[in-house]
Design an enzyme around this catalytic site. Structure first.
Site, short mmCIF file in Angstrom:
data_model
loop_
_atom_site.label_atom_id
_atom_site.label_comp_id
_atom_site.label_asym_id
_atom_site.label_seq_id
_atom_site.Cartn_x
_atom_site.Cartn_y
_atom_site.Cartn_z
CB VAL A 212 28.18 39.70 41.24
CG1 VAL A 212 28.25 40.62 42.83
CG2 VAL A 212 26.45 39.84 40.87
CG MET B 103 30.87 43.38 37.85
SD MET B 103 28.95 43.73 38.03
CE MET B 103 28.90 44.30 36.55
CG ASP B 104 33.89 41.71 45.23
OD1 ASP B 104 33.81 43.19 45.73
OD2 ASP B 104 34.03 40.84 46.18
CD GLU B 105 39.84 39.35 42.38
OE1 GLU B 105 39.35 39.24 43.48
OE2 GLU B 105 41.09 39.46 42.33
CB SER C 281 38.88 43.57 44.85
OG SER C 281 39.81 43.17 45.71
#
Lengths: 244, 244
Positions: B163, B166-168, B171
């Site tokens: 996760v 994915m967030d990075e 972003s």
């Protein structure tokens, strides 16, 4: 935290139920655990004597808020039924003597395996956290202090570090509250950033257990509850770990 | 990745729009960036000359799949418009010369600040990844190889580590594709576990840009696309970083 092939896992589980006759999954009683009792899961998870290092103990990096709330909860373990969960370096240590379901096999080489939320061993630089669990209320509280290696925006914790902390707290809670093993889904709404070095308090509830799934929710906020950092929900699939 | 007080940010942003007359937020053209052009964002983000260490380069720990797909994408940077994004130790380095919006201020002490996905510096033990971005397609591909410090279930990557990856990736993509700064929400469905040391390929798309929000989706799978590890979506709020 255990997620490989859980479609397969669910399918086999369903098949087993079918073998027994009923054409629907057994409706589980939310007040009871899936197969083992919560007490037996907890006593297995929290060995009274162990040589393993427990990383969920105060150290010099803990901020005053974290330290004092830890002491408050420690008092509650004496009278109010709360349990402080130990936190070992790897889940391999948490599930000693148990095997993974459905043929999942971990390599047993001599690598330095670490559970993600204990990946950084320098005190205060990465994850500092401790989880308290209440068996009959099926609640957990995680005290979380992100260090400077968990940065996202300058000076603030990376969103992913908070999600991982939520996933880990969900995961331990799901296992102890009802043998929840596979994370099926997570959903997070972010509200405010957590300053590096400060305390975030994660309150986790098991909302219901139904059709072999645990439905959980979490709110992460400042100690005074004036600042909400994020809210999340998670669904876990129940599966039993068998003795080796 | 920048998320503090984004209700406040959205409110002020809305207020600014109102000052200009219209009582709704300006409808943004999905083909154009919010304020700066994608080209200028990319050229700022990918300096041709820098003394900063780029962590998104091959090392001895990369598995053959990771290495060969990296080479394939490197070829695509020459002809197909793909760009290899550099990855510095901290976002402080990525946004040099820019200030955070709405009074957010990062402490400027001498701590060893690290972006979460570069928290572990030993090659191969933690996060190994590289992100390629396509400005006109508004797509990204992240090659991700989790190491043994990112473990969840024994032998497999922790869900939280995926996760966070994915967030990075969301972003960086959100910033370059349309000045997306604040993660508003993330939603993930897990399908299969990623074995430690193997390659997961994250394909990220910007699905739409509307009402100052970027809507993105991601699928993480094996290189041969036969195994889906997880699918996710994310919403980011657009906000401009101003010159210092």
């Amino acid at each position: 935290m255990i997620r490989r092939g859980f479609q397969e896992a669910a399918r086999l589980s369903r098949h087993r139920a079918l073998l027994g006759g009923p054409h629907i999954l057994p409706r589980l009683n939310p007040t009871s655990a899936f197969g083992s009792s919560t007490d037996s899961l907890v006593s297995r998870f929290c060995p009274e004597k162990t040589d393993l290092k427990d990383y969920a103990l105060p150290n010099a990096s803990w901020c005053p808020d974290m330290l004092s709330l830890y002491q408050e909860f420690l008092e509650k373990t004496k009278a109010d039924g709360w349990i402080k969960l130990p936190s070992f370096k790897s889940n391999r240590e948490h599930i000693q003597g148990l095997k993974l379901p459905f043929g999942l096999a971990a390599t047993s080489d001599k690598s330095d395996w670490r559970i993600f939320t204990r990946c950084i061993q320098e005190e205060g630089q990465g994850y500092e956290y401790v989880i308290f669990f209440h068996p009959s209320k099926k609640k957990s509280v995680c005290l979380f202090q992100p260090g400077p290696y968990l940065e996202g925006a300058p000076g603030f914790a990376h969103g992913g570090s908070l999600v991982a902390m939520m996933d880990e707290t969900f995961s331990k809670t799901a296992y102890l509250a009802g043998e929840g093993l596979f994370t099926l889904s997570l959903s997070i709404r972010f509200k405010n950033l957590i300053p590096v070095g400060s305390l975030a308090v994660l309150n986790v509830d098991v909302d219901k257990i139904e059709d072999q799934k645990l439905y959980m929710s979490c709110i992460a906020q400042s100690r005074d509850q004036k600042t909400v950092y994020a809210k999340s929900s998670g669904v876990f699939l129940q599966l039993q770990l068998e003795q080796e």
